[in-house]
Design a protein around this motif. Sequence first.
Motif, PDB file in Angstrom:
ATOM      1  N   GLY A 244      73.589  29.607  -1.255  1.00  0.00           N
ATOM      2  CA  GLY A 244      73.974  29.716   0.148  1.00  0.00           C
ATOM      3  C   GLY A 244      73.977  31.125   0.687  1.00  0.00           C
ATOM      4  O   GLY A 244      74.445  31.373   1.806  1.00  0.00           O
ATOM      5  N   ASN A 245      73.434  32.079  -0.088  1.00  0.00           N
ATOM      6  CA  ASN A 245      73.462  33.485   0.333  1.00  0.00           C
ATOM      7  C   ASN A 245      72.076  34.057   0.581  1.00  0.00           C
ATOM      8  O   ASN A 245      71.948  35.272   0.786  1.00  0.00           O
ATOM      9  N   GLY A 246      71.065  33.230   0.537  1.00  0.00           N
ATOM     10  CA  GLY A 246      69.712  33.751   0.658  1.00  0.00           C
ATOM     11  C   GLY A 246      68.953  33.143   1.813  1.00  0.00           C
ATOM     12  O   GLY A 246      69.434  32.212   2.487  1.00  0.00           O
ATOM     13  N   PRO A 247      67.737  33.634   2.055  1.00  0.00           N
ATOM     14  CA  PRO A 247      66.919  33.110   3.142  1.00  0.00           C
ATOM     15  C   PRO A 247      66.328  31.748   2.776  1.00  0.00           C
ATOM     16  O   PRO A 247      66.208  31.414   1.598  1.00  0.00           O
ATOM     17  N   THR A 248      65.988  30.980   3.776  1.00  0.00           N
ATOM     18  CA  THR A 248      65.297  29.707   3.526  1.00  0.00           C
ATOM     19  C   THR A 248      63.811  29.849   3.813  1.00  0.00           C
ATOM     20  O   THR A 248      63.048  28.920   3.539  1.00  0.00           O
TER      21      THR A 248
END
Length: 259
Positions: free
Chosen positions: A249-253
Amino acid sequence: MSDQRPTVTTRDEGVALITWSATLQDQGWLVALEAVSQEVEKALADHVRVEALVPVGDETGQRIATWSGLRREGVLRGVPGPGGDADQILFARLAGDVPHSQPDGFRALLNSFLPRKRAISQMLVRGPEDRVLLCRLTYKDDWDLPGGVVEVGESPQVAVSREVSEELGLTIPAGPLLLTDWLPPWGGWDDAICLVFDGGRHDGDLLDDMVRQEREIRAAEFCTPEQVEERCADFTARRVRAALASLGGNGPTYTQSGE
């Protein structure tokens, strides 16, 4: 060609070739389109197929061929001609094609020339101690996530589970999409979209049931973060890091070459 009207010749049984001059195109593409369209319709009266070859650089000619109802079928490389060998785009219309004046025919016409992006599906399979399943492929030295090219008409989520089953003999359902990574043209490949799906966390004995497809897979094992950096190409390592960060939940998609 001295005659400004298109010329239709029978090049094979039931197959006609339509050609037109630059002089006709100089009159305006709509004028040329009307003339070419008329000759295509006439040719289809006694041919099952009408073809046109248009130079790759002739955008006006391609436009005329398309909107006369000829569907783009591909590029013929190095076609001999008066000006030397040149790449030509092959357009064709069959007598049985739905006319492009009708919705189904219009969609088929658009589908023949609109860009088609290659899609690759990969799976992030995690093992003990934050290890990630990597495969060493036969056709390159660096390691990569398991997965492969999505077939035409195939769901990317279905494709990645199919690839894992075919190449590793493992049945792992694909979970949620973690990352969309755009890959620029590289090493003779066109650009592509790589979709990374969550393959879940598994015990280390998952690979006890592995049956490698030896034609494509040299080895497969759970790798530490340090091994990911060491064994993968830079852009692959970045993709793995981005997918792991997205999982938390802390990174880019969405990334471009992993960045």
